[in-house]
Design a protein around this motif. Structure first.
Motif, PDB file in Angstrom:
ATOM      1  N   ALA A 181      -8.939  21.622  -0.649  1.00  0.00           N
ATOM      2  CA  ALA A 181      -9.777  22.278  -1.650  1.00  0.00           C
ATOM      3  C   ALA A 181      -9.294  22.056  -3.073  1.00  0.00           C
ATOM      4  N   TYR A 182      -7.996  21.846  -3.248  1.00  0.00           N
ATOM      5  CA  TYR A 182      -7.467  21.824  -4.602  1.00  0.00           C
ATOM      6  C   TYR A 182      -6.718  20.551  -4.985  1.00  0.00           C
ATOM      7  N   VAL A 183      -6.235  19.791  -4.025  1.00  0.00           N
ATOM      8  CA  VAL A 183      -5.327  18.695  -4.352  1.00  0.00           C
ATOM      9  C   VAL A 183      -5.925  17.343  -3.975  1.00  0.00           C
ATOM     10  N   PHE A 184      -6.002  17.041  -2.686  1.00  0.00           N
ATOM     11  CA  PHE A 184      -6.505  15.755  -2.195  1.00  0.00           C
ATOM     12  C   PHE A 184      -7.786  15.980  -1.394  1.00  0.00           C
ATOM     13  N   PRO A 185      -8.939  16.084  -2.026  1.00  0.00           N
ATOM     14  CA  PRO A 185     -10.167  16.251  -1.235  1.00  0.00           C
ATOM     15  C   PRO A 185     -10.341  15.108  -0.243  1.00  0.00           C
ATOM     16  N   ASP A 186     -10.662  15.461   0.978  1.00  0.00           N
ATOM     17  CA  ASP A 186     -10.947  14.500   2.048  1.00  0.00           C
ATOM     18  C   ASP A 186      -9.722  13.720   2.514  1.00  0.00           C
ATOM     19  N   GLY A 187      -8.538  14.071   2.043  1.00  0.00           N
ATOM     20  CA  GLY A 187      -7.336  13.396   2.510  1.00  0.00           C
ATOM     21  C   GLY A 187      -7.025  13.766   3.956  1.00  0.00           C
ATOM     22  N   GLU A 188      -6.444  12.831   4.683  1.00  0.00           N
ATOM     23  CA  GLU A 188      -6.090  13.081   6.084  1.00  0.00           C
ATOM     24  C   GLU A 188      -4.724  12.488   6.381  1.00  0.00           C
ATOM     25  N   LEU A 189      -3.915  13.255   7.091  1.00  0.00           N
ATOM     26  CA  LEU A 189      -2.620  12.763   7.548  1.00  0.00           C
ATOM     27  C   LEU A 189      -2.687  12.489   9.042  1.00  0.00           C
ATOM     28  N   ALA A 190      -1.976  11.463   9.477  1.00  0.00           N
ATOM     29  CA  ALA A 190      -1.917  11.105  10.894  1.00  0.00           C
ATOM     30  C   ALA A 190      -0.460  11.013  11.317  1.00  0.00           C
ATOM     31  N   PRO A 191      -0.166  11.210  12.601  1.00  0.00           N
ATOM     32  CA  PRO A 191       1.198  10.972  13.080  1.00  0.00           C
ATOM     33  C   PRO A 191       1.567   9.506  12.933  1.00  0.00           C
ATOM     34  N   ILE A 192       2.845   9.223  12.760  1.00  0.00           N
ATOM     35  CA  ILE A 192       3.292   7.847  12.567  1.00  0.00           C
ATOM     36  C   ILE A 192       2.926   6.977  13.766  1.00  0.00           C
ATOM     37  N   GLY A 193       2.951   7.542  14.958  1.00  0.00           N
ATOM     38  CA  GLY A 193       2.574   6.760  16.136  1.00  0.00           C
ATOM     39  C   GLY A 193       1.137   6.288  16.081  1.00  0.00           C
ATOM     40  N   THR A 194       0.263   7.135  15.559  1.00  0.00           N
ATOM     41  CA  THR A 194      -1.143   6.759  15.416  1.00  0.00           C
ATOM     42  C   THR A 194      -1.290   5.626  14.411  1.00  0.00           C
TER      43      THR A 194
ATOM     44  N   SER B 272       0.884  -1.168   0.000  1.00  0.00           N
ATOM     45  CA  SER B 272       0.000   0.000   0.000  1.00  0.00           C
ATOM     46  C   SER B 272       0.920   1.216   0.000  1.00  0.00           C
ATOM     47  N   ILE B 273       1.129   1.788  -1.180  1.00  0.00           N
ATOM     48  CA  ILE B 273       2.138   2.833  -1.354  1.00  0.00           C
ATOM     49  C   ILE B 273       1.448   4.146  -1.690  1.00  0.00           C
ATOM     50  N   GLY B 274       1.413   5.062  -0.734  1.00  0.00           N
ATOM     51  CA  GLY B 274       0.809   6.370  -0.968  1.00  0.00           C
ATOM     52  C   GLY B 274      -0.694   6.327  -1.111  1.00  0.00           C
ATOM     53  N   MET B 275      -1.323   5.307  -0.582  1.00  0.00           N
ATOM     54  CA  MET B 275      -2.782   5.174  -0.664  1.00  0.00           C
ATOM     55  C   MET B 275      -3.468   5.470   0.655  1.00  0.00           C
ATOM     56  N   ALA B 276      -2.834   5.115   1.777  1.00  0.00           N
ATOM     57  CA  ALA B 276      -3.512   5.187   3.074  1.00  0.00           C
ATOM     58  C   ALA B 276      -3.862   6.618   3.488  1.00  0.00           C
ATOM     59  N   GLU B 277      -3.231   7.626   2.882  1.00  0.00           N
ATOM     60  CA  GLU B 277      -3.579   9.019   3.177  1.00  0.00           C
ATOM     61  C   GLU B 277      -5.023   9.333   2.798  1.00  0.00           C
ATOM     62  N   HIS B 278      -5.590   8.529   1.901  1.00  0.00           N
ATOM     63  CA  HIS B 278      -6.964   8.752   1.453  1.00  0.00           C
ATOM     64  C   HIS B 278      -7.997   8.046   2.325  1.00  0.00           C
ATOM     65  N   VAL B 279      -7.551   7.215   3.256  1.00  0.00           N
ATOM     66  CA  VAL B 279      -8.477   6.351   3.998  1.00  0.00           C
ATOM     67  C   VAL B 279      -9.317   7.134   5.000  1.00  0.00           C
ATOM     68  N   GLY B 280      -8.680   8.063   5.718  1.00  0.00           N
ATOM     69  CA  GLY B 280      -9.387   8.836   6.741  1.00  0.00           C
ATOM     70  C   GLY B 280      -9.252   8.219   8.115  1.00  0.00           C
ATOM     71  N   SER B 281      -9.167   9.059   9.138  1.00  0.00           N
ATOM     72  CA  SER B 281      -8.931   8.574  10.496  1.00  0.00           C
ATOM     73  C   SER B 281     -10.060   7.678  11.001  1.00  0.00           C
ATOM     74  N   GLN B 282     -11.301   8.000  10.630  1.00  0.00           N
ATOM     75  CA  GLN B 282     -12.428   7.209  11.111  1.00  0.00           C
ATOM     76  C   GLN B 282     -12.476   5.819  10.474  1.00  0.00           C
ATOM     77  N   ARG B 283     -11.852   5.664   9.335  1.00  0.00           N
ATOM     78  CA  ARG B 283     -11.889   4.392   8.613  1.00  0.00           C
ATOM     79  C   ARG B 283     -10.579   3.615   8.739  1.00  0.00           C
TER      80      ARG B 283
END
Length: 433
Positions: free
Chosen positions: A326-339, A273-284
């Motif tokens: 708004a312009y690049v990754f709609p709904d994308g979310e980043l998390a800390p590595i520890g999370t 999973s390479i550069g995909m998990a940023e799209h998953v969202g914290s709730q998912r």
């Protein structure tokens, strides 16, 4: 009298309480600021209105995307000079209501209103995503978000990414140097992932978020793996299928337009999973990790390559990046590595290795920006002036963010360790065989 630039510079410095290091050139031809410094070109009064109606990052981005603002000179140096007003001040800035209690701030706002002209807020550039945020990360909303970012056109991505067609951090031979080609560094990244997953003939690999098929092709061609690649982008899938056919690998590589939640043909020996998990969202995210765990055989490995943000003291106050959303990754979310590590282990994985390759992404992004700038007229022709400007700003600003440790990127190797406890990994770490 041509004095818009000195007035604008003085008022912005008064508003911010700090000097502007860039030079300013205004719509009336006037200039102000240090000679020889990168120049912020304010093409019209509308740029000032955008900043007044939406102070901060999003107002700046709207003005940039619309062409109301531009930068002459070193783009990275200019963004570095302006970054403090977006990054360092954004985390503990006073609210607008509190700021307006200051007489100097009120005076600066009044002065800017005079410069701005018409009080009506300008419409956002058409490239901006405008949608309700009631239900995030459903299958429908994720597909729409992926389409916004990845269905820009394969020809445009070829221009930016180069022949490797890999849209994730490359792996450079020496992060402190500028040696090596982008294509070689991307091949080395794919090989690093393959070795961490111990790919070999006969093993089944699921490549989640397979993009244009580069990882799937590398795994099949170089390691003899049988690969299923999944993406939500129809344009990516069509391009990847053609590449697979051209390589003569249709017997070993299948490309699907499929959500990871709909994959049911496990078990797999390995998952990338390479550069995909940023799209998953914290709730998912826990659901994402549990789904991948269920798709693996006992002893199977997951390589999760993911951008991370820095943690905050109070995570409940974390806000998304307005420009990126708004312009690049709609709904994308980043998390800390520890999370991320915690969620993977909560799902049942045993995390065995975490490798930070932050500096490598800065080098990669600078190469992508250079590719874009080298063929700018064609990039505009393939997309639009606004969309090309979005990409130039997003990639250059991201390079600085990686260089300054605002964000990072990590490869997490996790194992579905069987009840016997035998992980199958080498005793000495980082040998990957």
């Amino acid at each position: 009298m041509s004095d818009a630039a000195p007035r604008l510079k003085s008022l912005v410095e008064q508003l911010l309480g700090a000097p502007l290091s860039v030079r300013v050139r205004a719509w009336d031809g006037s200039q102000a600021g240090p000679p020889g410094a990168p120049t912020l070109v304010v093409r019209n009064r509308r740029a000032v209105r955008r900043l007044l109606w939406k102070p901060g990052e999003l107002g700046l981005a709207r003005a940039w995307v619309a062409g109301d603002l531009d930068i002459e000179g070193d783009l990275y140096a200019a963004l570095g000079m302006l970054a403090g007003f977006v990054w360092e001040r954004g985390e503990d800035a006073r609210s607008l209501a509190q700021a307006l209690r200051d007489p100097e701030v009120r005076a600066a706002v009044r002065g800017l209103l005079v410069l701005a002209g018409s009080p009506l807020p300008p419409a956002p550039p058409r490239e901006e995503v405008r949608r309700p945020r009631r239900r995030l990360h459903t299958k429908h909303s994720d597909k729409r978000a992926i389409s916004h970012h990845y269905d820009v056109g394969n020809d445009f991505y070829e221009l930016v990414l180069g022949p490797s067609m890999v849209y994730s951090c490359a792996y450079w031979p020496a992060p402190e140097s500028d040696g090596g080609t982008l294509e070689t560094a991307q091949r080395d990244k794919l090989e690093l992932v393959s070795r961490k997953l111990a790919l070999k003939p006969g093993l089944r690999l699921l490549d989640v978020g397979c993009g244009w098929g580069s990882m799937a092709i590398h795994a099949a061609r170089e390691h003899g793996a049988s690969v299923v690649g999944i993406t939500l982008s129809h344009e990516q899938a069509a391009y990847a299928r053609k590449r697979v056919a051209d390589e003569g690998l249709t017997d070993r590589v299948e490309i699907r337009v499929q959500d990871y939640r709909d994959v049911t043909d496990g078990p797999y020996d390995a998952i990338s999973s390479i550069g995909m998990a940023e799209h998953v969202g914290s709730q998912r995210y826990l659901e994402y990790a549990e789904n991948l765990l269920q798709l693996l055989k006992p002893g199977g490995r997951l390589l999760n390559h993911q951008i991370a943000r820095r943690p905050q003291r109070d995570e409940s106050t974390y806000d998304i990046d307005e420009f990126i959303d708004a312009y690049v990754f709609p709904d994308g979310e980043l998390a800390p590595i520890g999370t991320t590590v915690t969620q993977l282990e909560r799902a049942g994985f045993e995390v065995r290795d975490v490798e930070s390759i932050r500096e490598h992404y800065a080098l990669t992004l600078r190469r992508w920006v250079a590719n874009l700038e080298a063929d700018w007229p064609r990039a505009v022709q393939l997309t639009s002036p606004g969309r090309a400007r979005v990409w130039r700003l997003y990639m250059a600003a991201s390079a600085l963010a990686f260089e300054r440790n605002r964000i990072g990127v990590n490869q997490v190797l996790a194992v579905k360790t069987p009840e016997s406890g035998r992980s199958g990994l080498p005793l000495r770490s980082r040998t990957w065989n």
